[in-house]
Each structure stands twice: as C-alpha cells, then as structure tokens.
Design a protein around this motif. Structure first.
Motif, PDB file in Angstrom:
ATOM      1  N   VAL A  79       1.201   3.209  10.476  1.00  0.00           N
ATOM      2  CA  VAL A  79       2.069   2.115  10.041  1.00  0.00           C
ATOM      3  C   VAL A  79       2.781   1.445  11.206  1.00  0.00           C
ATOM      4  N   VAL A  80       2.689   0.113  11.252  1.00  0.00           N
ATOM      5  CA  VAL A  80       3.491  -0.692  12.165  1.00  0.00           C
ATOM      6  C   VAL A  80       4.933  -0.697  11.655  1.00  0.00           C
ATOM      7  N   PRO A  81       5.925  -0.511  12.514  1.00  0.00           N
ATOM      8  CA  PRO A  81       7.320  -0.450  12.053  1.00  0.00           C
ATOM      9  C   PRO A  81       7.718  -1.705  11.270  1.00  0.00           C
ATOM     10  N   ALA A 104       4.845   6.267  10.333  1.00  0.00           N
ATOM     11  CA  ALA A 104       4.167   7.301   9.558  1.00  0.00           C
ATOM     12  C   ALA A 104       2.669   7.144   9.721  1.00  0.00           C
ATOM     13  N   ALA A 105       1.957   8.230   9.477  1.00  0.00           N
ATOM     14  CA  ALA A 105       0.494   8.212   9.409  1.00  0.00           C
ATOM     15  C   ALA A 105       0.080   9.068   8.230  1.00  0.00           C
ATOM     16  N   GLY A 106      -0.985   8.655   7.559  1.00  0.00           N
ATOM     17  CA  GLY A 106      -1.433   9.415   6.402  1.00  0.00           C
ATOM     18  C   GLY A 106      -2.634   8.788   5.736  1.00  0.00           C
ATOM     19  N   TRP A 156      -3.235  13.302  13.173  1.00  0.00           N
ATOM     20  CA  TRP A 156      -2.134  12.715  12.406  1.00  0.00           C
ATOM     21  C   TRP A 156      -0.885  12.597  13.272  1.00  0.00           C
ATOM     22  N   GLU A 157      -0.621  13.622  14.073  1.00  0.00           N
ATOM     23  CA  GLU A 157       0.574  13.598  14.920  1.00  0.00           C
ATOM     24  C   GLU A 157       0.511  12.439  15.916  1.00  0.00           C
ATOM     25  N   ALA A 158      -0.635  12.262  16.568  1.00  0.00           N
ATOM     26  CA  ALA A 158      -0.777  11.174  17.531  1.00  0.00           C
ATOM     27  C   ALA A 158      -0.693   9.815  16.844  1.00  0.00           C
ATOM     28  N   ALA A 159      -1.324   9.693  15.669  1.00  0.00           N
ATOM     29  CA  ALA A 159      -1.310   8.419  14.950  1.00  0.00           C
ATOM     30  C   ALA A 159       0.103   8.021  14.531  1.00  0.00           C
ATOM     31  N   ALA A 160       0.942   9.012  14.214  1.00  0.00           N
ATOM     32  CA  ALA A 160       2.332   8.729  13.839  1.00  0.00           C
ATOM     33  C   ALA A 160       3.186   8.347  15.047  1.00  0.00           C
ATOM     34  N   ILE A 219       0.853  -1.182   0.000  1.00  0.00           N
ATOM     35  CA  ILE A 219       0.000   0.000   0.000  1.00  0.00           C
ATOM     36  C   ILE A 219       0.891   1.236   0.000  1.00  0.00           C
ATOM     37  N   ARG A 220       0.581   2.204  -0.861  1.00  0.00           N
ATOM     38  CA  ARG A 220       1.302   3.476  -0.857  1.00  0.00           C
ATOM     39  C   ARG A 220       0.482   4.518  -0.118  1.00  0.00           C
ATOM     40  N   ILE A 221       1.158   5.262   0.736  1.00  0.00           N
ATOM     41  CA  ILE A 221       0.502   6.222   1.624  1.00  0.00           C
ATOM     42  C   ILE A 221       1.009   7.626   1.330  1.00  0.00           C
ATOM     43  N   ARG A 222       0.100   8.580   1.281  1.00  0.00           N
ATOM     44  CA  ARG A 222       0.438  10.000   1.251  1.00  0.00           C
ATOM     45  C   ARG A 222       0.607  10.417   2.709  1.00  0.00           C
ATOM     46  N   VAL A 223       1.832  10.675   3.115  1.00  0.00           N
ATOM     47  CA  VAL A 223       2.168  10.845   4.518  1.00  0.00           C
ATOM     48  C   VAL A 223       1.744  12.226   5.030  1.00  0.00           C
TER      49      VAL A 223
END
Length: 329
Positions: free
Chosen positions: A88-90, A66-68, A120-124, A31-35
């Motif tokens: 994203v899981v590392p 990352a989150a996006g 977004w900040e918390a999710a990352a 999966i490609r993510i727009r971060v």
C-alpha cells in the motif's frame, strides 16, 4: 470482526489498544486487504502523541503502510482480484484509511502489486521510505550522477532509501548521523562518506569531501542549528529539501548563505506525490524497477509480532534502529 490497533487519547505507546472492530465492505473504488505485515513510521508516533499534521478523531486508528492479500474488491475496481499479493502507498489520511489492523481498506489507486520476490515484511517497508526519498531527490531535485547529496538522519528508513536511490542514479551520497556508532553499517549499506555530526566539524568535512563545487542537494528531516553548517557547504544554486522537524531547537534562516549562493530551501511532504496521479505513476515505475533490479532493497531493523505493538512503538522512539521497523500480523 477484525483486530485493529486504536487509541482513545493522546500519549505514549501505552495508549495503543488492540480492539475487535466490525470492518465495513469496501466502497466503490476501494480494496480490502487481509494484512500480513505493517511498516512503522515516525508519523504514527506523532499522530498518537498529538503532534502530527493530521488530527486524530477518537477512537482513532493509525498506520500508513501494509502488505497483504486482496480479500474484497469494491465496485468499479479493475486489475485486482481476491488473492493478489499487494502493498500500500501511504494514504493522505491515516485516520480515514488506517493501515494497522488485520484488515485494511484503501483506494485502489494506492494499492500496488509488488514484485513476488519480496517477503511480506519487505513489502510493508517499501512505499513510505522510497516515495519520500524519490519525491525529494528525483522528482524535485532532479538528482544526477554529477551530484553530491547530503542525507541527514541517514540511519532512518528514508535516509537509507535516499542512499540507495542516490547510488541507483550514480550520485555520491554523504550520510550524516549523530555519532560514529552506525558509521560502518552506513558505509556497508551504500554511503560513500559518513559524517558523525556530534563528533566532527560538519561544514568542514562536507567541504573536504565535495571540494570547491560544494553539495548541490541536501535532504533533511531535522532542522534546527544544522541548517547553518549544511548551507555553508552547499554549491551555488543548490537545494535543501526539508521533510521533517525533529530538532527541538529553533531553525535559523541562513540568510547570507541563501543570498550569496542563490539557494533554494524547500519544504516537502510525500503527500504532494501521492495526490498527483501522474507523479505517483512515475514514482511507482521508478521504485518497482529498482526493486526488481535489486538496486532498492528495504532494510529491516527489527520485526515485532502484532501483539507487541506497544513494544514496537517504544523501539521506534528509542532511535536505536537502523532501517525499518515491521510488525507481522
């Protein structure tokens, strides 16, 4: 083309560059993510400096979190669609799947739809810290409400995650930090007790807090001389889980404490959770439940814009932070 953070040689934060790179379409199962936001970890600084467990291939990307928004879905991927908000899981390799850029591609099994209440900040700032702490405390140590658990480097993101997880299951978290400067903040963030190891007798204070029974679980990323006072205060059958090696000093083997108390000293990497599908699913369930209930709340130390990635790494290495450093894209 997308802006990506890369480095062409090992060194300090100044070797990081923002470069325009052609990003390939996601392969099957990816999966490609727009971060939107990136989480910084000590691991990225170690890779950049040439002292990480993984070896960079120049020019190298980096980044584990990352989150996006989902932008493209590769063949064979179900359950995700463009526009989904994800984090994203590392991955097992940040050289193979670098997170730090405007676009990032990951295996679908490492992409998670997080609770919509998270910024977004918390999710990352979720997966590295909570997976690391969960794997050590819940998966391996089987932490219970009857346990005292010592958390060293307690003001780090993993340290704070461990304190929250301990409270989530009813255990008693004892935070260890170098000086008393962060003591009040750690108490406010959930530590039942705080010990300043450079100012107090660590073994004595632990015995005072935990009593004759002692501490059953220790979570430590430091190593070095601290092993001796930690093991001196542990209970019979206790377990010390080591997930780092921050101390520049040799780590002694506390032979007589280990023998007399039948202690377990256990090395641990979050990779062992990420690489086991069943354990990873159990971890995701635990963490997502904690996020939804509010028992787990990422603590953001400071946020930097993408263009200030060098300054963000300098702050990471200052050890001044309390919690996670996040970069917005």
């Amino acid at each position: 083309m997308a802006r990506m953070i890369r480095f062409h040689q090992h060194g300090g934060p100044e070797v990081l560059r923002i470069e325009d790179i052609e990003v390939p379409r996601p392969a099957q199962g990816e999966i490609r993510i727009r971060v939107k936001a990136l989480g910084l970890n000590r691991a990225e600084a170690l890779l950049r400096a040439g002292s990480y467990i993984e070896t960079a291939t120049f020019p190298s990307g980096l980044g584990l979190e990352a989150a996006g928004v989902v932008e493209l879905v590769g063949a064979g991927v179900a359950g995700f669609a463009p526009g989904d908000a994800v984090s994203v899981v590392p991955p097992l390799s940040m050289v193979r799947w670098p997170a730090h850029g405007e676009l990032a591609t990951f295996p679908a099994e490492l992409v998670v739809k997080h609770p919509p209440s998270l910024s977004w900040e918390a999710a990352a700032a979720v997966w590295m810290q909570y997976l690391t702490a969960y794997g050590a405390l819940i998966d391996i140590a089987k932490l219970t409400k009857a346990d005292y658990v010592v958390v060293t480097a307690a003001s780090s993101s993993v340290g704070l995650a461990a304190i929250q997880i301990a409270n989530m299951v009813g255990a008693t978290p004892i935070a260890v930090t170098r000086t008393s400067a962060k003591k009040q903040a750690l108490l406010e963030l959930g530590a039942a007790h705080v010990i300043a190891s450079a100012e107090e007798d660590l073994a004595g204070r632990l015995k005072e807090i935990a009593g004759q029974e002692g501490v059953r679980v220790v979570l430590d990323p430091i190593g070095g001389p601290i092993f001796e006072p930690l093991t001196a205060a542990m209970s019979r059958g206790g377990i010390l889980i080591e997930y780092g090696g921050l101390s520049p000093e040799p780590t002694p083997f506390p032979l007589f404490a280990v023998l007399s108390k039948t202690l377990t000293l256990r090395g641990y990497l979050v990779h062992e959770i990420v690489s086991d599908p069943a354990r990873l699913e159990a971890a995701k369930t635990f963490i997502l439940d904690g996020l939804r209930s509010g028992a787990l709340q990422p603590v953001i130390a400071k946020t930097f814009p993408f263009d200030q990635i060098v300054e963000a790494h300098r702050f990471l290495e200052s050890n001044e932070q309390l919690g996670k450093i996040v970069v917005t894209v």
